[in-house]
Design a protein around this motif. Structure first.
Motif, PDB file in Angstrom:
ATOM      1  N   UNK A 322       0.834  -1.206   0.000  1.00 23.98           N
ATOM      2  CA  UNK A 322       0.000   0.000   0.000  1.00 23.98           C
ATOM      3  C   UNK A 322       0.860   1.244   0.000  1.00 23.98           C
ATOM      4  N   UNK A 323       0.445   2.200  -0.861  1.00 19.54           N
ATOM      5  CA  UNK A 323       1.175   3.462  -0.890  1.00 19.54           C
ATOM      6  C   UNK A 323       0.674   4.453   0.147  1.00 19.54           C
ATOM      7  N   UNK A 324      -0.473   4.114   0.821  1.00 23.66           N
ATOM      8  CA  UNK A 324      -1.015   5.007   1.854  1.00 23.66           C
ATOM      9  C   UNK A 324      -0.449   4.609   3.196  1.00 23.66           C
ATOM     10  N   UNK A 325       0.274   5.506   3.859  1.00 28.50           N
ATOM     11  CA  UNK A 325       0.889   5.124   5.147  1.00 28.50           C
ATOM     12  C   UNK A 325      -0.178   4.865   6.190  1.00 28.50           C
ATOM     13  N   UNK A 326       0.154   4.063   7.153  1.00 27.71           N
ATOM     14  CA  UNK A 326      -0.755   3.800   8.280  1.00 27.71           C
ATOM     15  C   UNK A 326      -1.003   5.095   9.036  1.00 27.71           C
ATOM     16  N   UNK A 327      -2.123   5.160   9.767  1.00 29.06           N
ATOM     17  CA  UNK A 327      -2.481   6.373  10.527  1.00 29.06           C
ATOM     18  C   UNK A 327      -2.345   6.114  12.020  1.00 29.06           C
ATOM     19  N   UNK A 328      -1.121   6.174  12.511  1.00 33.56           N
ATOM     20  CA  UNK A 328      -0.938   5.934  13.951  1.00 33.56           C
ATOM     21  C   UNK A 328      -1.600   7.064  14.735  1.00 33.56           C
ATOM     22  N   UNK A 329      -1.950   6.804  16.005  1.00 32.99           N
ATOM     23  CA  UNK A 329      -2.579   7.801  16.879  1.00 32.99           C
ATOM     24  C   UNK A 329      -1.622   8.961  17.073  1.00 32.99           C
ATOM     25  N   UNK A 330      -2.084  10.146  16.690  1.00 33.15           N
ATOM     26  CA  UNK A 330      -1.239  11.332  16.832  1.00 33.15           C
ATOM     27  C   UNK A 330      -1.032  11.634  18.311  1.00 33.15           C
ATOM     28  N   UNK A 331       0.141  12.031  18.633  1.00 34.92           N
ATOM     29  CA  UNK A 331       0.451  12.366  20.039  1.00 34.92           C
ATOM     30  C   UNK A 331       1.453  13.492  20.067  1.00 34.92           C
ATOM     31  N   UNK A 332       1.396  14.243  21.176  1.00 37.65           N
ATOM     32  CA  UNK A 332       2.314  15.355  21.340  1.00 37.65           C
ATOM     33  C   UNK A 332       3.580  14.894  22.030  1.00 37.65           C
ATOM     34  N   UNK A 333       4.697  15.557  21.756  1.00 38.31           N
ATOM     35  CA  UNK A 333       5.931  15.237  22.470  1.00 38.31           C
ATOM     36  C   UNK A 333       5.753  15.524  23.965  1.00 38.31           C
ATOM     37  N   UNK A 334       6.512  14.865  24.829  1.00 38.25           N
ATOM     38  CA  UNK A 334       6.338  15.061  26.291  1.00 38.25           C
ATOM     39  C   UNK A 334       6.439  16.513  26.707  1.00 38.25           C
ATOM     40  N   UNK A 335       7.375  17.274  26.152  1.00 38.22           N
ATOM     41  CA  UNK A 335       7.516  18.663  26.581  1.00 38.22           C
ATOM     42  C   UNK A 335       6.306  19.498  26.164  1.00 38.22           C
ATOM     43  N   UNK A 336       5.685  19.125  25.001  1.00 39.57           N
ATOM     44  CA  UNK A 336       4.492  19.843  24.567  1.00 39.57           C
ATOM     45  C   UNK A 336       3.303  19.491  25.446  1.00 39.57           C
ATOM     46  N   UNK A 337       3.220  18.236  25.902  1.00 41.58           N
ATOM     47  CA  UNK A 337       2.144  17.820  26.810  1.00 41.58           C
ATOM     48  C   UNK A 337       2.226  18.592  28.121  1.00 41.58           C
ATOM     49  N   UNK A 338       3.421  18.696  28.681  1.00 40.05           N
ATOM     50  CA  UNK A 338       3.601  19.429  29.944  1.00 40.05           C
ATOM     51  C   UNK A 338       3.254  20.902  29.761  1.00 40.05           C
ATOM     52  N   UNK A 339       3.683  21.472  28.619  1.00 39.17           N
ATOM     53  CA  UNK A 339       3.406  22.881  28.359  1.00 39.17           C
ATOM     54  C   UNK A 339       1.904  23.121  28.237  1.00 39.17           C
ATOM     55  N   UNK A 340       1.194  22.214  27.537  1.00 42.38           N
ATOM     56  CA  UNK A 340      -0.252  22.356  27.387  1.00 42.38           C
ATOM     57  C   UNK A 340      -0.965  22.241  28.725  1.00 42.38           C
ATOM     58  N   UNK A 341      -0.578  21.289  29.545  1.00 48.13           N
ATOM     59  CA  UNK A 341      -1.186  21.135  30.875  1.00 48.13           C
ATOM     60  C   UNK A 341      -0.964  22.372  31.726  1.00 48.13           C
ATOM     61  N   UNK A 342       0.231  22.912  31.689  1.00 49.85           N
ATOM     62  CA  UNK A 342       0.524  24.125  32.465  1.00 49.85           C
ATOM     63  C   UNK A 342      -0.344  25.289  31.978  1.00 49.85           C
ATOM     64  N   UNK A 343      -0.540  25.364  30.655  1.00 55.25           N
ATOM     65  CA  UNK A 343      -1.370  26.438  30.094  1.00 55.25           C
ATOM     66  C   UNK A 343      -2.818  26.317  30.566  1.00 55.25           C
ATOM     67  N   UNK A 344      -3.342  25.086  30.503  1.00 53.10           N
ATOM     68  CA  UNK A 344      -4.718  24.852  30.934  1.00 53.10           C
ATOM     69  C   UNK A 344      -4.895  25.145  32.429  1.00 53.10           C
ATOM     70  N   UNK A 345      -3.938  24.704  33.228  1.00 49.08           N
ATOM     71  CA  UNK A 345      -4.039  24.933  34.680  1.00 49.08           C
ATOM     72  C   UNK A 345      -3.963  26.417  35.013  1.00 49.08           C
ATOM     73  N   UNK A 346      -3.096  27.145  34.304  1.00 51.39           N
ATOM     74  CA  UNK A 346      -2.983  28.589  34.546  1.00 51.39           C
ATOM     75  C   UNK A 346      -4.286  29.297  34.188  1.00 51.39           C
ATOM     76  N   UNK A 347      -4.892  28.898  33.065  1.00 48.97           N
ATOM     77  CA  UNK A 347      -6.154  29.515  32.654  1.00 48.97           C
ATOM     78  C   UNK A 347      -7.261  29.192  33.648  1.00 48.97           C
ATOM     79  N   UNK A 348      -7.319  27.922  34.123  1.00 46.81           N
ATOM     80  CA  UNK A 348      -8.351  27.539  35.087  1.00 46.81           C
ATOM     81  C   UNK A 348      -8.178  28.282  36.406  1.00 46.81           C
ATOM     82  N   UNK A 349      -6.961  28.427  36.843  1.00 39.86           N
ATOM     83  CA  UNK A 349      -6.699  29.160  38.089  1.00 39.86           C
ATOM     84  C   UNK A 349      -7.129  30.623  37.948  1.00 39.86           C
TER      85      UNK A 349
END
Length: 494
Positions: A322-349
């Motif tokens: 197949x010429x169509x690549x598989x569609x693995x579950x997209x995920x963020x790098x660990x540093x981006x995950x931590x940054x996003x969580x910090x952003x959400x927590x700051x906004x909620x606070x």
């Protein structure tokens, strides 16, 4: 008994105590004689009380109308008669004024002197009727009935009652003064509290606006992170959908490729009558030239323009990857995950702090409104009714429970088990505080509660409780002006 039925009461001699206060006899001259003479003149009224001569049954106020030296003119001015016809047991005057001391005139009035008690007018018809109507017994002077003079005893009881009333009144004024002082002090405290709240409100409003700005700034990167997450999630969903469609297309191709040579010929297609498009039950060569499935069309590489006998060629042949690549579950790098969580927590606070400050501001505004309302209430001429503010009283009858919360509302609730077309069991009739409703000279004697629950096919209910303050208690009389049920009038003490 003299002419015209006169009473000639004897002169009263001075009492021994009064006589003892008179100066002793003896020669006196100069200033001492003058002062003693003045003292004697001042004491004479206390020593002898002269009764004014007047016909029986005439009050002292009216004695000047009855002058035995002149003919008597009826008090209504209708006729004039000789004075000896006054109290002659024959009614000459239409108004009965010529027979104040007899029962001759049915519309006449007999005056009871009642010395030691309260004077009283009775109907002349009651004179000498065998019933003692005057406490001094003067109305039964010729009936043969001996009436006991009870005026002194009645006067004593009356004085005791008046003394008790005076004591209650003094106590009431004392309590009223305390209530007025309490309200004056409470009003000053509430005014001070109101000023503090109004000052604090400005500071809190500034804080709320500052926190609003902080919240909005904190929500910007939060929104960016959420948008990015949404985009990644949508991409994942699209890739997963494409993968499923590709798998379906490959499965359909394999089902049509009967000989597994990687090519679907017309003959192979004609073995699948379910692909018939014109409904004649036979798949013709022309129908076989059309791709059999729109879903497969998007996934296949195309439709080659081959000669008439050339078969379809799929993009997945045997052994072809197949010429169509598989569609693995997209995920963020660990540093981006931590940054996003910090952003959400700051906004909620930031949101939590803003909402807390906003709640505090609403609570403060409500407290200010309540204080302004209480301070502006008309609690009487000097605020003496302020202690009743929001106090509630209940009155229970056979059918209803009435509840009065002063300066707030009045309610009428059917007791359990009751109910009617005019007031269903679940319905509570309620009216709210309107204003004082007493008369012009006694405005604070009753209240008006209005704008109540609408009556069934009638006006809105309203209530007028009449306030009758007593010492240490309040008596209320309820009057429903417009009720959805039978009118109730009652009273209760609390």
């Amino acid at each position: 008994m003299g002419s015209g039925g006169f009473e000639i009461p004897p002169l009263r001699r001075a009492s021994a105590s009064a006589r003892s206060r008179l100066p002793p006899p003896g020669p006196a001259s100069g200033p001492r004689a003058s002062s003693e003479m003045l003292l004697l003149v001042l004491l004479l009224p206390a020593c002898w009380a002269v009764e004014v001569r007047r016909p029986r049954g005439v009050s002292l106020t009216n004695h000047h109308f009855y002058d035995e030296s002149k003919p008597f003119t009826c008090l209504d001015g209708s006729i004039t008669i000789p004075f000896d016809q006054v109290n002659d047991d024959y009614c000459d005057c239409k108004d009965g004024s010529d027979e104040p001391g007899t029962a001759a005139c049915p519309n006449g009035s007999f005056h009871c002197t009642n010395t030691g008690y309260k004077p009283l007018y009775i109907s002349s018809r009651w004179v000498n009727d065998g019933v003692c109507d005057c406490c001094d017994g003067t109305d039964e002077y010729n009936s043969g009935i001996v009436c006991e003079n009870t005026c002194r005893e009645k006067g004593r009881k009356e004085r005791e009652t008046l003394q008790q009333m005076a004591e209650v009144t003094r106590e009431g004024f004392r309590l009223k003064k305390i209530l007025i002082e309490d309200w004056k002090k409470a009003r000053e405290e509430k005014q001070q509290k109101l000023t503090e709240l109004q000052t604090g409100k400005k500071s809190l409003e500034d804080q709320v606006e500052m926190l609003r700005t902080v919240k909005e700034e904190a929500e910007k990167p939060e929104k960016e992170a959420k948008d990015q997450h949404q985009k990644l999630w949508e991409e994942q969903q699209a890739a997963s959908k494409a993968q499923r469609e590709q798998e379906l297309a490959a499965s359909a191709f394999q089902e049509l490729d009967d000989n597994m040579d990687g090519v679907v010929s017309v003959a192979e297609l004609q073995t699948h009558p379910e692909l018939d498009t014109d409904g004649d039950g036979v798949l013709s060569e022309g129908e076989a030239q059309v791709p059999p499935c729109p879903l497969a069309w998007d996934s296949w590489r195309g439709w080659p323009h081959a000669p008439k006998n050339q078969a379809w060629r799929g993009h997945l042949g045997p052994g072809e990857a197949s010429t169509t690549p598989a569609s693995p579950r997209a995920s963020l790098p660990p540093h981006r995950v931590l940054l996003t969580c910090a952003t959400l927590m700051a906004a909620q606070e930031a949101r939590n702090k803003f909402e807390e400050a906003e709640r505090s501001l609403r609570d403060m505004e409500e407290a200010i409104r309540n204080l302004e309302q209480e301070i502006s209430f008309d609690f009487g001429p000097s605020g003496e009714f302020a202690y009743l503010y929001k106090q509630c009283y209940e009155l229970t009858t056979n059918e209803y429970v009435y509840r009065l919360c002063l300066f707030k509302h009045v309610s009428q609730q059917l007791k359990l088990g009751g109910g009617s077309l005019t007031q269903p069991r679940h319905l509570t009739l309620r009216s709210t505080w309107g204003s004082w409703a007493g008369s012009e000279h006694d405005r604070f004697s009753s209240m008006k509660y209005e704008q109540g629950t609408g009556c069934w096919q009638g006006p809105n209910c309203s209530t007028t409780p009449t306030m009758m303050p007593k010492v240490n208690e309040v008596s209320c009389v309820w009057m429903q002006d417009a009720v959805c049920t039978p009118v109730f009038t009652g009273g209760t003490d609390h």
